[in-house]
Design an enzyme around this catalytic site. Structure first.
Site, PDB file in Angstrom:
ATOM      1  N   ASP A   2      35.885  41.144  21.929  1.00  0.00           N
ATOM      2  CA  ASP A   2      35.650  40.440  23.189  1.00  0.00           C
ATOM      3  C   ASP A   2      34.600  41.176  24.012  1.00  0.00           C
ATOM      4  O   ASP A   2      34.407  42.383  23.858  1.00  0.00           O
ATOM      5  CB  ASP A   2      36.929  40.399  24.035  1.00  0.00           C
ATOM      6  CG  ASP A   2      38.076  39.729  23.302  1.00  0.00           C
ATOM      7  OD1 ASP A   2      37.800  38.857  22.472  1.00  0.00           O
ATOM      8  OD2 ASP A   2      39.227  40.109  23.586  1.00  0.00           O
TER       9      ASP A   2
HETATM   10  N1  URA Z   1      42.147  41.555  20.045  1.00  0.00           N
HETATM   11  C1  URA Z   1      41.739  41.202  21.282  1.00  0.00           C
HETATM   12  O1  URA Z   1      42.524  40.735  22.089  1.00  0.00           O
HETATM   13  N2  URA Z   1      40.450  41.385  21.596  1.00  0.00           N
HETATM   14  C2  URA Z   1      39.544  41.928  20.758  1.00  0.00           C
HETATM   15  O2  URA Z   1      38.381  42.069  21.113  1.00  0.00           O
HETATM   16  C3  URA Z   1      39.991  42.292  19.466  1.00  0.00           C
HETATM   17  C4  URA Z   1      41.293  42.093  19.141  1.00  0.00           C
END
Ligand code: URA
Length: 251
Positions: free
Chosen positions: A102
């Site tokens: 993310d």
């Molecule tokens: N899980 C999440 O919530 N975000 C990420 O970026 C990777 C795994």
């Protein structure tokens, strides 16, 4: 790379002829007819022209990047945000992130032009272990720890067949979860999951009633972030590569 350039570089025909073949429906991407000559061929795409499947002779490269918070993992961003690919500006090969982190997650990201490996690791059902350190609000009770370890029901957004966006319940696969430290009203927790649904780790903690304050990926399988500083990258070592190659189906 644009589809017509990709076909031309493989020595099949000129770009213009490639456009014609594409419009005539003679080109397939991953088995489906593609009539857009401007389609951007991605790692992992299997391009077929007539009965011929194209392979490129590009040298395969593998990097481990420490993604800082505030970067997107897509090649371009419609909001003009910074992309992880811009951090590898001096790498000649066109590499792509294997899966996504993310915008607000930091840590280990593998980048490569090896489409087969990308598919193996990045699929939402891939069973490769990914390990994260999450700073969360509050402290986990024994019950919450048990549920996170054994499978917790999360809400997953999905597209319906008629193109609507809806939410379905999903029970996560067993995970390894351990508390590293607790300080005041915050905890640092290490979690390893063997799947990769959208924003899975955040959704898991939120389903347990804990807001994620920060999230960092520290390992993918046996590959560790180690001392690679945020915003910098390194080539994968031979030993790391050997481990990854073992994931590919043997011929
Ligand atoms: N899980 C999440 O919530 N975000 C990420 O970026 C990777 C795994």
């Amino acid at each position: 790379m644009r589809l017509n350039k990709y076909i031309a570089q493989a020595g099949i025909c000129s770009r213009r002829a490639a456009d014609e073949l594409t419009k005539e429906g003679k080109v397939k991407i991953n088995g489906a007819v593609m009539k857009e000559p401007g389609y951007d061929v991605k790692p992992g795409d299997v391009v077929t022209v007539g009965t011929r499947t194209i392979t490129t002779s590009e040298k395969l490269c593998y990097y481990a990047l420490n993604k800082p918070v505030g970067y997107v993992c897509t090649a371009k961003d419609e909001k003009g945000r910074k992309t992880v690919v811009s951090l590898l500006a001096d790498v000649e090969a066109r590499v792509y992130p294997v899966g996504r982190l993310d915008y607000d997650t930091s840590g280990l990201l593998i980048l490569t032009n090896d489409g087969e490996l990308t598919n193996l690791i990045a699929s939402p059902d891939s069973t490769i272990r990914k390990t994260y350190q999450a700073r969360i609000a509050g402290r986990l009770s024994l019950d919450e720890l048990w549920t996170l370890r054994n499978g917790i029901i999360i809400d997953l957004p999905v597209n319906t067949k008629d193109g609507r966006r809806t939410v379905r319940k999903y029970k996560t696969r067993p995970a390894e979860v351990r508390i590293i430290s607790e300080k005041g009203d915050e905890s640092l927790v290490e979690i390893s999951i063997s799947e990769g649904k959208n924003r899975q780790v955040r959704r898991m903690f939120e389903a347990a009633g804990h807001k994620v304050i920060s999230l960092e990926r520290i390992a993918i399988g046996d590959i560790k972030l180690g001392r690679t500083k945020p915003g910098t990258y390194r080539r994968l070592t031979d030993a790391e590569l050997k481990g990854l190659m073992a994931l590919k189906p043997q011929e």
